[in-house]
Design a protein around this motif. Structure first.
Motif, PDB file in Angstrom:
ATOM      1  N   ASN A  65       1.050  -1.021  -0.012  1.00 35.84           N
ATOM      2  CA  ASN A  65      -0.018  -0.185   0.087  1.00 35.84           C
ATOM      3  C   ASN A  65       0.755   1.303  -0.089  1.00 35.84           C
ATOM      4  O   ASN A  65       0.550   2.352   0.740  1.00 35.84           O
ATOM      5  CB  ASN A  65      -1.087  -0.009   1.176  1.00 35.84           C
ATOM      6  N   GLY A  66       1.990   1.230  -0.813  1.00 33.63           N
ATOM      7  CA  GLY A  66       2.724   2.301  -0.720  1.00 33.63           C
ATOM      8  C   GLY A  66       4.088   2.529  -0.017  1.00 33.63           C
ATOM      9  O   GLY A  66       4.828   3.360  -0.098  1.00 33.63           O
ATOM     10  N   ALA A  67       4.114   1.478   0.873  1.00 40.74           N
ATOM     11  CA  ALA A  67       5.630   1.508   1.679  1.00 40.74           C
ATOM     12  C   ALA A  67       6.771   1.308   0.684  1.00 40.74           C
ATOM     13  O   ALA A  67       7.725   1.764   1.159  1.00 40.74           O
ATOM     14  CB  ALA A  67       5.308   0.475   2.614  1.00 40.74           C
ATOM     15  N   SER A  68       6.620   0.804  -0.346  1.00 39.18           N
ATOM     16  CA  SER A  68       7.834   0.645  -1.234  1.00 39.18           C
ATOM     17  C   SER A  68       7.447   0.631  -2.523  1.00 39.18           C
ATOM     18  O   SER A  68       6.355   0.390  -3.173  1.00 39.18           O
ATOM     19  CB  SER A  68       8.581  -1.024  -1.131  1.00 39.18           C
ATOM     20  N   VAL A  69       8.515   1.177  -3.396  1.00 42.69           N
ATOM     21  CA  VAL A  69       8.352   1.218  -4.769  1.00 42.69           C
ATOM     22  C   VAL A  69       9.636   0.773  -5.483  1.00 42.69           C
ATOM     23  O   VAL A  69      10.797   0.905  -4.998  1.00 42.69           O
ATOM     24  CB  VAL A  69       8.371   2.801  -5.228  1.00 42.69           C
ATOM     25  N   TYR A  70       9.371  -0.365  -6.400  1.00 45.90           N
ATOM     26  CA  TYR A  70      10.417  -0.827  -7.122  1.00 45.90           C
ATOM     27  C   TYR A  70      10.246  -0.651  -8.624  1.00 45.90           C
ATOM     28  O   TYR A  70       9.209  -0.500  -9.265  1.00 45.90           O
ATOM     29  CB  TYR A  70      10.190  -2.585  -7.118  1.00 45.90           C
ATOM     30  N   ASN A  71      11.765  -0.553  -9.181  1.00 43.30           N
ATOM     31  CA  ASN A  71      11.534  -0.197 -10.847  1.00 43.30           C
ATOM     32  C   ASN A  71      11.632  -1.661 -11.325  1.00 43.30           C
ATOM     33  O   ASN A  71      11.534  -2.662 -10.888  1.00 43.30           O
ATOM     34  CB  ASN A  71      12.899   0.708 -11.169  1.00 43.30           C
ATOM     35  N   THR A  72      11.459  -1.628 -12.737  1.00 44.36           N
ATOM     36  CA  THR A  72      11.400  -2.814 -13.471  1.00 44.36           C
ATOM     37  C   THR A  72      12.536  -3.994 -13.517  1.00 44.36           C
ATOM     38  O   THR A  72      12.439  -4.914 -13.723  1.00 44.36           O
ATOM     39  CB  THR A  72      11.332  -2.604 -15.018  1.00 44.36           C
ATOM     40  N   ASP A  73      13.630  -3.412 -12.926  1.00 45.94           N
ATOM     41  CA  ASP A  73      14.940  -4.115 -12.712  1.00 45.94           C
ATOM     42  C   ASP A  73      14.684  -4.809 -11.125  1.00 45.94           C
ATOM     43  O   ASP A  73      15.694  -5.672 -10.907  1.00 45.94           O
ATOM     44  CB  ASP A  73      16.152  -3.470 -12.773  1.00 45.94           C
ATOM     45  N   GLY A  74      13.686  -4.617 -10.482  1.00 47.32           N
ATOM     46  CA  GLY A  74      13.714  -4.960  -9.209  1.00 47.32           C
ATOM     47  C   GLY A  74      14.365  -4.250  -7.994  1.00 47.32           C
ATOM     48  O   GLY A  74      14.671  -4.771  -6.977  1.00 47.32           O
ATOM     49  N   GLU A  75      14.665  -2.951  -8.351  1.00 47.40           N
ATOM     50  CA  GLU A  75      15.763  -2.125  -7.387  1.00 47.40           C
ATOM     51  C   GLU A  75      14.605  -1.381  -6.848  1.00 47.40           C
ATOM     52  O   GLU A  75      13.658  -0.744  -7.228  1.00 47.40           O
ATOM     53  CB  GLU A  75      16.620  -1.254  -8.325  1.00 47.40           C
ATOM     54  N   LYS A  76      14.833  -1.262  -5.429  1.00 48.00           N
ATOM     55  CA  LYS A  76      13.887  -0.368  -4.526  1.00 48.00           C
ATOM     56  C   LYS A  76      14.366   1.020  -4.821  1.00 48.00           C
ATOM     57  O   LYS A  76      15.420   1.521  -4.584  1.00 48.00           O
ATOM     58  CB  LYS A  76      14.060  -0.886  -3.212  1.00 48.00           C
ATOM     59  N   MET A  77      13.337   1.839  -5.234  1.00 43.98           N
ATOM     60  CA  MET A  77      13.431   3.309  -5.241  1.00 43.98           C
ATOM     61  C   MET A  77      12.986   4.229  -4.315  1.00 43.98           C
ATOM     62  O   MET A  77      13.436   5.333  -4.050  1.00 43.98           O
ATOM     63  CB  MET A  77      12.694   3.667  -6.764  1.00 43.98           C
ATOM     64  N   TYR A  78      12.097   3.669  -3.326  1.00 38.13           N
ATOM     65  CA  TYR A  78      11.569   4.427  -2.626  1.00 38.13           C
ATOM     66  C   TYR A  78      11.017   3.495  -1.126  1.00 38.13           C
ATOM     67  O   TYR A  78      10.371   2.248  -1.497  1.00 38.13           O
ATOM     68  CB  TYR A  78      10.315   5.169  -2.872  1.00 38.13           C
ATOM     69  N   SER A  79      11.014   3.663  -0.021  1.00 37.42           N
ATOM     70  CA  SER A  79      10.638   2.925   1.170  1.00 37.42           C
ATOM     71  C   SER A  79      10.467   3.605   2.329  1.00 37.42           C
ATOM     72  O   SER A  79      11.125   4.522   2.738  1.00 37.42           O
ATOM     73  CB  SER A  79      11.550   1.686   1.286  1.00 37.42           C
ATOM     74  N   ILE A  80       9.344   3.412   2.928  1.00 41.21           N
ATOM     75  CA  ILE A  80       8.839   3.980   4.249  1.00 41.21           C
ATOM     76  C   ILE A  80       8.280   2.830   5.217  1.00 41.21           C
ATOM     77  O   ILE A  80       6.997   2.368   4.744  1.00 41.21           O
ATOM     78  CB  ILE A  80       7.836   5.412   4.138  1.00 41.21           C
ATOM     79  N   SER A  81       8.756   2.494   6.416  1.00 43.99           N
ATOM     80  CA  SER A  81       8.443   1.426   7.231  1.00 43.99           C
ATOM     81  C   SER A  81       7.923   1.848   8.271  1.00 43.99           C
ATOM     82  O   SER A  81       7.970   3.143   9.026  1.00 43.99           O
ATOM     83  CB  SER A  81       9.264   0.203   7.173  1.00 43.99           C
TER      84      SER A  81
END
Length: 288
Positions: A65-81
């Motif tokens: 629900n928005g805690a993490s964003v990943y690009n098409t290579d599977g790399e995490k671009m953004y995260s809040i936990s």
């Protein structure tokens, strides 16, 4: 349309929480034609990867629900936990209320054996009075929990807490709506977390600093795409934040009224491949 964003459960997935061949082909077709696709869901990252494993090219992913964003290579671009000490507070309360709970990070969605036992007992209790409702709940409640490919059952709460550093989300599910509503009201007062429901038998919590909408803004900034060029489709309250900001707003035929009321287009239901049909319509309007 320069980006297509879809929810999973109740939207791209059917009522058995499966991705149909028709819907999978729609996603493939869009990406083959150069249209970026993003899956935005309450599920955790590894669970999403299992669901879309047959896709040769991976979409962008907004998980938990928005805690993490990943690009098409599977790399995490953004995260809040959610910090671990706060997770302890939350699940201690849920345990005291005899509620099932799940705690998700990027790798696993954790559930205690006691939590599973509670769900099974609730279904037995409901089924003893209403057989038809029990059948519905077995699919909607237990079916959703067990459909998570990265579900990890642990003996108790302390083992769960020892297994995580923080949590992307915490959720609870019950066959009894009064239990859900009471707990949800309690956590709505906590300004550190965002509390919402993705369908009537559950509620979910993330950090108050994120949502699907906030995560979508980060992704669009990264891609250099204006929100007016984004198409979004969903079915429930956790989709509101991203549908509100999208230029092209879609609602599933099985969506709650709040979603339908703000949509530009109402698709068929999730058992009729509504999200895929919405995507095909948008591509047709573009002459693709």
């Amino acid at each position: 349309m320069k980006l297509f964003v879809t929810d999973l459960d109740g939207t791209l997935l059917n009522s058995e929480h499966k991705l149909s061949e028709f819907s999978m082909n729609a996603i493939k077709t869009a990406m083959d034609k150069g249209i970026p696709v993003c899956i935005a869901t309450g599920r955790s990252y590894n669970d999403i990867l299992e669901i879309i494993s047959e896709l040769d090219v991976k979409p962008y992913i907004i998980s938990s629900n928005g805690a993490s964003v990943y690009n098409t290579d599977g790399e995490k671009m953004y995260s809040i936990s959610i910090p671990k000490d706060q997770v302890r507070e939350i699940i201690t309360y849920l345990k005291a209320q005899n509620l099932e709970f799940e705690v998700a990070d990027d790798e696993y969605t954790y559930i205690t054996q006691k939590g599973l036992d509670i769900l099974h007992q609730e279904l037995e209790d409901v089924g003893s009075v209403d057989t038809k409702k029990r059948e519905e709940l077995e699919q909607d409640v237990l079916g959703l929990v067990l459909s998570q490919g990265n579900l990890k059952v642990v003996p108790d709460m302390e083992v769960l807490l020892d297994s995580i550093e923080s949590a992307n989300s915490v959720s609870s599910i019950s066959a009894y709506l009064n239990k859900i509503h009471k707990a949800m009201e309690r956590f709505t007062m906590d300004k550190r977390i965002l509390t919402f429901s993705s369908w009537k038998y559950n509620f979910e919590m993330t950090s108050s600093d994120t949502s699907k909408g906030i995560a979508l803004k980060h992704l669009c900034e990264h891609l250099g795409i204006g929100l007016s060029d984004v198409a979004v489709i969903g079915d429930n309250y956790n989709d509101l934040s991203m549908i509100k900001i999208a230029g092209i707003k879609g609602a599933m035929g099985n969506a709650v009224e709040n979603i339908k009321s703000m949509a530009d287009f109402q698709a068929p239901t999730n058992d009729e491949d509504g999200a895929a049909k919405f995507l095909y319509k948008l591509m047709e309007d573009m002459g693709l």
